[in-house]
Scaffold this motif. Structure first.
Motif, PDB file in Angstrom:
ATOM      1  N   TRP A 267      22.611  -0.052  -9.187  1.00 13.95           N
ATOM      2  CA  TRP A 267      23.227  -0.060  -7.791  1.00 13.95           C
ATOM      3  C   TRP A 267      22.876  -1.281  -6.904  1.00 13.95           C
ATOM      4  N   HIS A 268      22.542  -2.328  -7.615  1.00 15.46           N
ATOM      5  CA  HIS A 268      22.208  -3.536  -7.131  1.00 15.46           C
ATOM      6  C   HIS A 268      23.323  -4.206  -6.269  1.00 15.46           C
ATOM      7  N   GLU A 269      24.739  -4.263  -6.909  1.00 16.93           N
ATOM      8  CA  GLU A 269      25.736  -4.731  -6.228  1.00 16.93           C
ATOM      9  C   GLU A 269      26.994  -4.047  -6.315  1.00 16.93           C
TER      10      GLU A 269
ATOM     11  N   VAL B 143      36.420  -6.487  -5.427  1.00 22.41           N
ATOM     12  CA  VAL B 143      35.375  -5.440  -5.205  1.00 22.41           C
ATOM     13  C   VAL B 143      36.173  -4.173  -4.989  1.00 22.41           C
ATOM     14  N   VAL B 144      35.275  -2.945  -5.589  1.00 20.87           N
ATOM     15  CA  VAL B 144      35.995  -1.656  -5.332  1.00 20.87           C
ATOM     16  C   VAL B 144      36.050  -1.378  -3.663  1.00 20.87           C
ATOM     17  N   PRO B 145      37.184  -1.119  -3.178  1.00 21.81           N
ATOM     18  CA  PRO B 145      37.340  -0.756  -1.801  1.00 21.81           C
ATOM     19  C   PRO B 145      36.178  -0.300  -1.168  1.00 21.81           C
ATOM     20  N   GLU B 146      35.838   1.197  -1.936  1.00 24.07           N
ATOM     21  CA  GLU B 146      35.043   2.058  -1.086  1.00 24.07           C
ATOM     22  C   GLU B 146      33.512   1.411  -1.195  1.00 24.07           C
ATOM     23  N   CYS B 147      33.155   0.873  -2.115  1.00 27.06           N
ATOM     24  CA  CYS B 147      31.995   0.227  -1.838  1.00 27.06           C
ATOM     25  C   CYS B 147      31.868  -1.133  -0.886  1.00 27.06           C
TER      26      CYS B 147
ATOM     27  N   THR C 216      24.853   3.044  -1.153  1.00 24.36           N
ATOM     28  CA  THR C 216      25.800   4.182  -0.707  1.00 24.36           C
ATOM     29  C   THR C 216      26.975   4.619  -1.651  1.00 24.36           C
ATOM     30  N   TYR C 217      27.538   3.339  -2.095  1.00 22.99           N
ATOM     31  CA  TYR C 217      28.814   3.762  -3.074  1.00 22.99           C
ATOM     32  C   TYR C 217      28.135   4.583  -4.242  1.00 22.99           C
ATOM     33  N   TYR C 218      26.955   3.985  -4.969  1.00 24.42           N
ATOM     34  CA  TYR C 218      26.621   4.161  -6.196  1.00 24.42           C
ATOM     35  C   TYR C 218      26.096   6.018  -6.002  1.00 24.42           C
TER      36      TYR C 218
ATOM     37  N   ARG D 299      29.680   7.879  -5.256  1.00 23.26           N
ATOM     38  CA  ARG D 299      30.549   8.052  -6.142  1.00 23.26           C
ATOM     39  C   ARG D 299      29.957   8.020  -7.729  1.00 23.26           C
ATOM     40  N   GLU D 300      29.115   7.215  -7.995  1.00 22.03           N
ATOM     41  CA  GLU D 300      28.675   7.163  -9.354  1.00 22.03           C
ATOM     42  C   GLU D 300      27.692   8.485  -9.801  1.00 22.03           C
ATOM     43  N   ALA D 301      26.972   8.796  -8.630  1.00 21.83           N
ATOM     44  CA  ALA D 301      25.904   9.809  -9.060  1.00 21.83           C
ATOM     45  C   ALA D 301      26.650  11.205  -8.938  1.00 21.83           C
ATOM     46  N   LEU D 302      27.126  11.327  -7.501  1.00 23.57           N
ATOM     47  CA  LEU D 302      27.699  12.718  -7.126  1.00 23.57           C
ATOM     48  C   LEU D 302      29.069  12.626  -7.511  1.00 23.57           C
ATOM     49  N   ASP D 303      29.861  11.619  -7.559  1.00 24.70           N
ATOM     50  CA  ASP D 303      31.420  11.656  -7.397  1.00 24.70           C
ATOM     51  C   ASP D 303      31.762  12.880  -6.647  1.00 24.70           C
ATOM     52  N   ILE D 304      31.553  12.667  -5.257  1.00 25.99           N
ATOM     53  CA  ILE D 304      31.590  13.800  -4.195  1.00 25.99           C
ATOM     54  C   ILE D 304      33.034  14.025  -4.071  1.00 25.99           C
TER      55      ILE D 304
END
Length: 739
Positions: free
Chosen positions: A183-185, A197-201, A208-210, A213-218
């Motif tokens: 989650w560094h960048e 870059v991923v727009p959401e990030c 916040t993105y990690y 999106r990556e952890a919860l994939d909410i």
């Protein structure tokens, strides 16, 4: 008559005298009060009933009550249960939000007025009656037996989502063995023509993105299930497996785990504090934290939130405190334990607050430096385009070296530009870049642990090491609280229904994991919020009010004080008399009413993450969600009126229920017998009336079991042990209560 009959009789009388002395001392019948013991008496002179005191037990039907291996193990268990995730991510937020250092004053006052008295009360009843929450409140008043069942229901609801938080921590822990941290960048997306870059990030931040999106994939709302998140499902399975393995042997297994799970978080917190104090800006965070805002102390909201935090920080009403205490010896000084654990909890919260704000101060300085650099570039652009004039810039300031512009110099520039461009300043798009503004961005809960703190750790030297330590600490804090929560479910059920510990533990964990799959959907985080807000707050307040009233008014505060004197060896301070009888119930009722009003005035809502906009939005629960919220509250408190109604209308007779029962009478010896119409598992402990009670004098019907008396008829206790009779100071008015 054999010639040695007098010698045998003398030895027998000596043994009887020892037995009566044990009874009069109000101790268990052997020196090690954690070992099982039993006293069986009979009605008929000359018939052989037994008083059995033995270390290991010889009867296969006996089942000794587990006990703590040491006082330290017990204290660590209580500390582990009371000190949880809320101390790390809730208390610092409340402290910052409610006046900084001034918040500690109402918190301490309410800790003394609410926390310690109620904690002492739960410890005392558990230790005195030596049953779980169901057995304890049945003993106090059968009509209030629903209190124990309500505690079990709340414990189960809380365990469902609390272990999900542990699974989140396990996921981050497993991802921390990387350099740099994942989650560094922001991640990059590559296609045939470009990389971007991923727009959401890009619209939010890397951490916040990690998280979302990556952890919860909410998903975007609670109505969009989105299916199971397999990564979190595996982590949840691991979390429940850990809890099951630690609890399967009861406190004999979980007690040993406590040495690590309770002490390790303190090692990590101290290490974090030392390391963070060596970082730039840490003192800014601590100074901000403890700068008192005395005017906020006068607001009623501050006192309500302080009372709520005290209430939940100590784990009151869950039944875990009672369960742990029930494995103590009866002469343990539970008053000392109550004060000790309460203040350990308080100082842990203060230590965690120091760590959090030292780290956030460091993060605020980094964010402030980035803000200054970015806005200095904007000023250079405005100077080049002629919108700003060069004379607005202090002559000793070199703007070409952007990274060397200090926050103080930047502030001077902004003041000068504001003075010259008063009407057009907002159109320039320049930010103030203040450290105070960064620190005022209050975060709590998952936002603090999985976003703000993780972002700060990416700037630590050797960041993977600190990330591993931090999330391992969260796992241990969570497990310590989970052990107490699960014990609050298992102990009452085992005491009441005599189920094998291993089977009940595995069954409970399997059921909880199955229901817990609800929380590892893509929309699972929203259900965690729902359960956290509605499943515990009101029900637990009602449970603790009923506990207080049951002791002070149903059982009788004077009788309870006599019990405490017998148990502790001294009369507790009169302070507790007035607290339990008047002050604490009134304060709890005020807290209950204010919480209920707040719940009514605040529409049921949750914070949803909108993927397209990469922002959080507050959404209302749909109609079915509101029904679920109300159902959680109703189901948690429903056992109280149901049991009361069943007892009141004699649908279940107080003395003929199939549940285990215990009777204690001062000045009488208690006989435990099996009911003829039921098997041993449904036996009751009956108190003999003065005319029926056997004489406690040596030479009658009380004697130690001889090796030759193997054929003696033995009455079995509800929990599988021989009965224990307690002969105490003669109090003829002492009522008998049945579980």
């Amino acid at each position: 008559m054999p010639k040695n009959s007098k010698a045998v009789k003398r030895e027998l009388d000596d043994d009887v005298t020892e037995s009566v002395r044990d009874l009069l001392s109000n101790e268990d019948a052997c020196d090690d009060s954690f070992k099982k013991s039993s006293l069986i008496v009979n009605n008929h002179e000359g018939e052989g009933k037994e008083c059995d005191v033995e270390e290991g037990g010889s009867d296969a039907e006996e089942e000794e009550r587990p006990a703590w291996n040491s006082k330290l193990q017990y204290i660590l268990a209580q500390v582990g249960f009371s000190v949880g995730l809320g101390n790390v991510w809730r208390f610092p937020y409340l402290c910052q939000k409610n006046g900084g250092g001034a918040y500690l004053v109402p918190y301490l006052i309410l800790l003394i007025l609410i926390g310690i008295p109620l904690f002492f009360l739960e410890l005392a009843v558990g230790q005195r009656i030596r049953r779980g929450s169901i057995g304890v409140w049945n003993y106090i008043s059968p009509r209030l037996g629903g209190i124990g069942f309500a505690s079990c229901v709340v414990c189960f609801f809380v365990a469902l989502y609390y272990n999900v938080i542990i699974s989140w921590s396990l996921f981050y822990f497993s991802q921390s063995f990387q350099q740099p941290l994942p989650w560094h960048e922001c991640p990059l997306v590559k296609n045939k023509t470009s990389t971007y870059v991923v727009p959401e990030c890009e619209k939010s931040s890397a951490t916040t993105y990690y998280w979302y999106r990556e952890a919860l994939d909410i998903s975007d709302s609670i109505s969009e299930s989105g299916g199971l998140n397999w990564k979190m499902t595996v982590c949840l399975l691991v979390a429940w497996s850990m809890v099951c393995l630690a609890m399967i042997k009861g406190i004999q297994s979980s007690g040993k785990v406590m040495y690590f799970s309770s002490l390790f978080p303190y090692v990590v917190l101290v290490c974090f504090l030392v390391r963070s104090l060596l970082l730039k800006g840490s003192m800014d965070g601590i100074r901000h934290m403890f700068t008192p805002k005395l005017e906020i102390m006068l607001e009623a909201k501050v006192w309500r939130e302080a009372a709520t935090q005290v209430f939940f920080a100590l784990g009151l009403g869950f039944g875990g405190v009672i369960a742990f205490s029930s494995y103590n010896k009866r002469d343990n000084n539970c008053h000392f334990d109550a004060v000790l654990v309460s203040f350990i909890n308080f100082f842990t919260s203060v230590l965690a607050t120091l760590v959090v704000f030292a780290v956030l101060g460091f993060k605020a300085n980094i964010m402030n430096s980035k803000c200054v650099a970015m806005n200095t570039n904007k000023i250079l652009t405005l100077l080049g385009s002629g919108i700003l004039e060069q004379n607005l810039i202090p002559p000793n300031m070199n703007l070409t070296q952007v990274n060397q512009v200090s926050g103080e110099d930047y502030h001077k520039m902004i003041v000068a530009i504001k003075g010259f461009k008063q009407d057009k300043f907002e159109s320039l798009g320049l930010e103030a870049c203040s450290i105070e503004d960064e620190l005022n961005k209050a975060v709590q809960g998952t936002g603090l642990a999985f976003i703000a703190f993780t972002e700060a750790m990416t700037h630590f030297p050797a960041s993977p090491f600190w990330s591993v330590m931090f999330f391992l600490m969260l796992v241990n804090l969570g497990l310590g609280s989970m052990f107490g929560t699960i014990e609050g479910i298992l102990t009452p059920l085992i005491d009441t229904f005599k189920v094998r510990k291993e089977f009940l533990t595995v069954g409970c964990c399997v059921l909880a994991f199955s229901i817990g799959l609800l929380f590892v959907q893509r929309s699972g985080n929203y259900f965690v919020t729902m359960f956290d807000d509605y499943s515990a707050t009101l029900p637990l307040l009602i449970v603790v009010i009923l506990e207080n009233v049951a002791i002070a008014w149903f059982y009788g505060i004077d009788k309870f004080f006599e019990d405490l004197k017998d148990m502790l060896g001294f009369m507790p301070y009169r302070f507790y008399y007035y607290m339990w009888k008047y002050i604490t119930p009134i304060l709890l009722m005020v807290l209950l009413c204010s919480s209920f009003i707040q719940l009514i005035m605040t529409p049921p809502s949750y914070s949803a993450w909108i993927q397209e906009e990469a922002i959080e939005k507050t959404l209302r629960f749909p109609l079915w969600g509101i029904v679920v919220c109300i159902s959680l509250v109703v189901m948690a408190i429903l056992p109280v009126p149901v049991v009361f109604g069943l007892r009141y209308f004699n649908i279940i007779n107080d003395n003929t229920s199939g549940l285990s029962t215990v009777s204690y009478k001062k000045g009488r010896i208690i006989k435990e017998t099996a009911r003829p119409e039921e098997d041993d598992d449904a036996s009751l402990i009956h108190g003999k009336s003065p005319s029926e009670a056997p004489s406690p004098m040596p030479g009658n019907s009380i004697y130690r079991k001889q090796s030759s008396s193997g054929g003696t008829d033995v009455d079995t206790a509800p929990n599988g042990r021989y009965g224990i009779g307690y002969l105490m100071a003669d109090m003829p008015d002492m009522p008998e209560s049945d579980l």
